[in-house]
Scaffold this active site. Structure first.
Site, PDB file in Angstrom:
ATOM      1  N   TYR A  53       0.710  -1.268  -0.124  1.00  0.00           N
ATOM      2  CA  TYR A  53       0.128  -0.104   0.068  1.00  0.00           C
ATOM      3  C   TYR A  53       0.852   1.265   0.025  1.00  0.00           C
ATOM      4  O   TYR A  53       1.835   1.310   0.487  1.00  0.00           O
ATOM      5  CB  TYR A  53      -0.962   0.081   1.236  1.00  0.00           C
ATOM      6  CG  TYR A  53      -1.758  -1.008   1.311  1.00  0.00           C
ATOM      7  CD1 TYR A  53      -2.501  -1.630   0.086  1.00  0.00           C
ATOM      8  CD2 TYR A  53      -2.777  -1.271   2.442  1.00  0.00           C
ATOM      9  CE1 TYR A  53      -3.167  -2.647   0.165  1.00  0.00           C
ATOM     10  CE2 TYR A  53      -3.731  -2.407   2.550  1.00  0.00           C
ATOM     11  CZ  TYR A  53      -3.923  -2.930   1.448  1.00  0.00           C
ATOM     12  OH  TYR A  53      -4.988  -3.981   1.404  1.00  0.00           O
ATOM     13  N   SER A 235     -13.422  -4.568   1.022  1.00  0.00           N
ATOM     14  CA  SER A 235     -14.077  -3.913   0.133  1.00  0.00           C
ATOM     15  C   SER A 235     -15.942  -4.000   0.311  1.00  0.00           C
ATOM     16  O   SER A 235     -16.564  -4.116  -0.722  1.00  0.00           O
ATOM     17  CB  SER A 235     -13.703  -4.388  -1.338  1.00  0.00           C
ATOM     18  OG  SER A 235     -14.197  -3.653  -2.270  1.00  0.00           O
ATOM     19  N   LEU A 237     -17.851  -1.653   0.516  1.00  0.00           N
ATOM     20  CA  LEU A 237     -18.507  -0.718  -0.284  1.00  0.00           C
ATOM     21  C   LEU A 237     -18.088  -1.059  -2.021  1.00  0.00           C
ATOM     22  O   LEU A 237     -18.422   0.078  -2.498  1.00  0.00           O
ATOM     23  CB  LEU A 237     -18.242   0.570   0.212  1.00  0.00           C
ATOM     24  CG  LEU A 237     -18.876   0.993   1.403  1.00  0.00           C
ATOM     25  CD1 LEU A 237     -18.493   2.251   2.019  1.00  0.00           C
ATOM     26  CD2 LEU A 237     -20.562   0.939   1.430  1.00  0.00           C
ATOM     27  N   GLY A 240     -16.620   1.997  -3.494  1.00  0.00           N
ATOM     28  CA  GLY A 240     -17.424   3.113  -3.499  1.00  0.00           C
ATOM     29  C   GLY A 240     -18.643   2.962  -4.237  1.00  0.00           C
ATOM     30  O   GLY A 240     -19.343   3.822  -4.172  1.00  0.00           O
ATOM     31  N   LEU A 242     -21.179   1.208  -4.004  1.00  0.00           N
ATOM     32  CA  LEU A 242     -22.306   0.958  -3.084  1.00  0.00           C
ATOM     33  C   LEU A 242     -22.638   2.263  -2.330  1.00  0.00           C
ATOM     34  O   LEU A 242     -23.551   1.911  -1.605  1.00  0.00           O
ATOM     35  CB  LEU A 242     -22.057  -0.306  -2.185  1.00  0.00           C
ATOM     36  CG  LEU A 242     -22.247  -1.744  -3.074  1.00  0.00           C
ATOM     37  CD1 LEU A 242     -21.727  -2.882  -2.222  1.00  0.00           C
ATOM     38  CD2 LEU A 242     -23.446  -1.846  -3.555  1.00  0.00           C
ATOM     39  N   THR A 243     -21.720   2.938  -2.320  1.00  0.00           N
ATOM     40  CA  THR A 243     -22.426   4.388  -1.691  1.00  0.00           C
ATOM     41  C   THR A 243     -23.232   5.241  -2.716  1.00  0.00           C
ATOM     42  O   THR A 243     -23.689   6.040  -2.465  1.00  0.00           O
ATOM     43  CB  THR A 243     -21.065   5.248  -1.546  1.00  0.00           C
ATOM     44  OG1 THR A 243     -20.364   5.942  -2.651  1.00  0.00           O
ATOM     45  CG2 THR A 243     -20.007   4.524  -0.584  1.00  0.00           C
ATOM     46  N   LYS A 245     -22.251   6.973  -4.852  1.00  0.00           N
ATOM     47  CA  LYS A 245     -21.752   8.260  -5.399  1.00  0.00           C
ATOM     48  C   LYS A 245     -21.543   8.371  -6.713  1.00  0.00           C
ATOM     49  O   LYS A 245     -21.670   9.472  -7.924  1.00  0.00           O
ATOM     50  CB  LYS A 245     -20.605   8.729  -4.929  1.00  0.00           C
ATOM     51  CG  LYS A 245     -19.143   7.807  -5.155  1.00  0.00           C
ATOM     52  CD  LYS A 245     -18.125   8.526  -4.071  1.00  0.00           C
ATOM     53  CE  LYS A 245     -16.748   7.637  -4.262  1.00  0.00           C
ATOM     54  NZ  LYS A 245     -15.609   8.209  -3.639  1.00  0.00           N
TER      55      LYS A 245
END
Length: 348
Positions: A53, A235, A237, A240, A242-243, A245
């Protein structure tokens, strides 16, 4: 915040784990420290990172996430208050800058990986040390089928466990886990540990969210239940999606728009977008945000020991943590299953 024991270890962790793969790319060092402070204040004492990371991976940033956590640990003096997990990268020609492109799970590589992680984290031990993905050929990261023609030379699981056992004996790591593993892999790790007297895996960190429920049907759920291997769901979401956005604004700022689409194509599949639209409608029809639906559902699964959440802002992190108190009505759970039945695992 509730806690749970991992596997057959003495590690007790919060049911929410702070994922940190944005630290060093989407989040600065001060951002990272603020997130760590907030998580600890909300009762989250479990931190997950990796030598690879931040993401997306690059030679310029690799190791920054662990370094940011290390400076926070030194500044805060909270090392004995948190359970710290990190991961060793497996073979991947696209991350050739990690350990000179020789990353694998033999003794020399694992020792080098552990020692450099310890240096970056500014600690003398790691509570949970995980293998980020298998040494052998296995379908992961969006692959949907095992392909024998892709077989490659790999490090035997017995040899990997023996190497990890030495690091446990030296006190550099306390417990071990796997990630992106299969049912066969979990069974083989358990078999080799029990027959050879080697360290036993405590956890499996695998993908799990509303668009990717393969864990439930790939025999992993039963295997992990019977073998006391705790699932750390990553993961939740779906990067992202599943948000909602990106559903609301396809150009919204986030990793699915700032990183190349070739990096995470599974979350851009038409079937994923269709599923997201249906989950979004379900959430809003029931007075929930899409984030609340996705996380509350994941938090409520009985076989998920701890859910790994990530965020790029403190407001996002607050919402993600607050979703732990949301209890989904039975009719919403039934509607979730109905959507899943019509669109099974599009993001797997």
């Amino acid at each position: 915040m509730e806690k749970i024991r991992l596997g057959r270890t003495d590690l007790e962790v919060s049911r929410i784990c702070l994922g940190t793969m944005t630290f060093g790319e989407q989040n600065s060092e001060s951002d990272a420290h603020s997130q760590l402070d907030l998580a600890l204040a909300r009762g989250i004492d479990f931190i997950d990172t990796a030598e690879m990371y931040p993401v997306m991976p690059s030679a310029a940033t690799q190791g920054s996430t662990e370094r940011f956590i290390g400076t926070w640990l030194k500044k805060s003096g909270m090392r004995d208050k948190v359970v710290l997990a990190t991961k060793a990268a497996g073979p991947n020609p696209n991350t050739h800058w990690i350990r000179g492109g020789k990353q694998n799970f033999d003794e020399a590589n694992l020792r080098a990986a552990v020692e450099t992680s310890l240096q970056r984290l500014q600690t003398d031990y790691i509570d949970l040390y995980q293998l980020h993905w298998p040494s052998r050929n296995v379908p992961i990261f969006g692959a949907t089928a095992f392909e024998p023609q892709k077989e490659r030379a790999s490090v035997a699981i017995e040899d990997t466990l023996a190497a990890l056992g030495k690091l446990v004996d030296e006190g550099k790591i306390r417990h071990i886990g796997v990630s992106n593993e299969s049912c066969w892999g979990v069974c083989e790790f358990i078999k080799q540990a029990e027959t050879k007297g080697l360290p036993r895996i405590a956890t499996i960190q695998n993908l799990y969210n509303l668009t990717a429920r393969h864990f439930e049907t790939s025999l992993l759920d039963e295997t992990c239940f019977r073998e006391d291997v705790s699932l750390l769901a990553y993961s939740p979401l779906a990067f992202g999606q599943l948000t909602a956005k990106y559903h609301d604004n396809p150009k919204a700022h986030g990793r699915l728009t700032i990183f190349p689409p070739t990096w995470s194509p599974r979350y851009l599949r038409p079937s994923v977008l269709l599923a997201v639209a249906q989950y979004t409608q379900l959430a809003r029809d029931n007075g929930l945000t899409p984030t609340q639906l996705a996380l509350a559902w994941c938090y409520s699964r009985p076989f998920v020991a701890s859910t790994i959440i990530g965020a790029t802002t403190l407001a996002q992190l607050e919402e993600n943590i607050a979703a732990y108190t949301v209890r989904l009505p039975q009719h919403v759970l039934e509607a979730v299953d109905a959507i899943h039945a019509s669109l099974p695992n599009p993001g797997q």
